[in-house]
Design an enzyme around this catalytic site. Structure first.
Site, mmCIF file in Angstrom:
data_model
loop_
_atom_site.group_PDB
_atom_site.id
_atom_site.type_symbol
_atom_site.label_atom_id
_atom_site.label_comp_id
_atom_site.label_asym_id
_atom_site.label_seq_id
_atom_site.Cartn_x
_atom_site.Cartn_y
_atom_site.Cartn_z
ATOM 1 N N SER A 123 -44.678 17.068 40.709
ATOM 2 C CA SER A 123 -43.324 16.777 39.585
ATOM 3 C C SER A 123 -43.606 17.796 38.387
ATOM 4 C CB SER A 123 -43.091 15.367 39.233
ATOM 5 O OG SER A 123 -41.929 15.376 38.952
ATOM 6 N N ASP A 138 -35.525 17.286 33.649
ATOM 7 C CA ASP A 138 -35.778 16.342 32.847
ATOM 8 C C ASP A 138 -35.017 16.344 31.501
ATOM 9 O OD1 ASP A 138 -37.811 15.606 34.514
ATOM 10 O OD2 ASP A 138 -39.309 16.614 33.293
ATOM 11 N N HIS A 160 -38.152 17.600 43.175
ATOM 12 C CA HIS A 160 -37.250 16.568 43.584
ATOM 13 C C HIS A 160 -35.995 16.896 44.159
ATOM 14 C CE1 HIS A 160 -40.158 13.692 41.765
ATOM 15 N NE2 HIS A 160 -40.240 14.457 40.742
#
Length: 234
Positions: A123, A138, A160
């Protein structure tokens, strides 16, 4: 030889924490059993460094390696300098990069990995291995001295990655966000890593691992697809 494993996520579907990555990591680190992994926990906003370290130690116990978080060093770089392997965990990419700069770890990590120390991250830990963190997903946003990242992989990474829009979501899709990035940065390449996928980097070659192909977006959202087990130069 540069040797990196960049993982999209810590979980895949209903698997436990890092469970789906274990076969890859066991192969990736086959020659390092009994050695030391320096773990960077900075991305873990909602847990302490000790808690994050313990979670990773438990998840990766089958590797038979000594996992030590950098926060145990008098200077955090001391742990990096002594380690046989470097790992960066997922979480918040902004907080991660900010603290990498604050603790002067950018140059030492870059130097060690470019000289052959294995690196793996998931990630945010995959994102920060790329050219910059400008394709992170984010929040919250904290402000590092620069958005330039470790630059161990010369292009952008988007972990992701999920294609399309979820039902009821009226904001931009991931493709639309990346298209906006490429309008502003038309010479960039963005490698989109779906859940459960990974890139194994060896020098200038990359191999796709996992359950889903990896996508590469360029100017005007031209899209290349790299299927599972494909090896390509970047």
């Amino acid at each position: 030889m540069k040797n990196m494993l960049l993982l999209s996520s810590s979980k895949y579907k209903n698997t436990g924490y890092l469970e789906h990555t274990l076969p890859w990591l066991q192969n990736f680190l086959a020659d390092y059993r009994g050695k030391t992994i320096a773990f960077v926990p900075y991305a873990g906003v909602s847990r302490t460094f000790d808690e994050y370290e313990k979670t990773v130690q438990n998840a990766l116990s089958d590797l038979g390696m000594n996992i030590v978080s950098v926060h145990h060093g008098k200077q955090h770089r001391d742990i990096i300098e002594q380690a046989d392997v470097i790992s960066i965990g997922g979480g918040n990419t902004f907080c991660l990069l900010k603290q990498l700069y604050e603790h002067n770890l950018i140059d030492i990590i870059r130097e060690k990995v470019n000289n052959g120390t294995p690196y793996f991250g998931w990630s945010a830990g995959a994102n920060v291995a790329g050219a910059s963190i400008m394709t992170t997903n984010d929040m919250p946003i904290t402000y590092p001295p620069s958005f330039q990242a470790l630059q161990l992989f010369p292009h952008q990474i988007n972990p992701h990655f999920i294609s399309g829009k979820m039902q009821g979501h009226n904001g931009e899709s991931r493709e639309e966000r990346l298209a906006e990035f490429l309008l502003v940065n038309p010479t960039a390449l963005v490698y989109a890593l779906p859940e459960g996928s990974a890139l194994h980097i060896q020098n200038e070659m990359a191999t796709v691992l996992g359950e889903n192909p990896i996508l590469c977006f360029s100017e005007n959202m031209e899209c290349g697809t790299f299927d599972i087990n494909t090896t390509f130069s970047y």
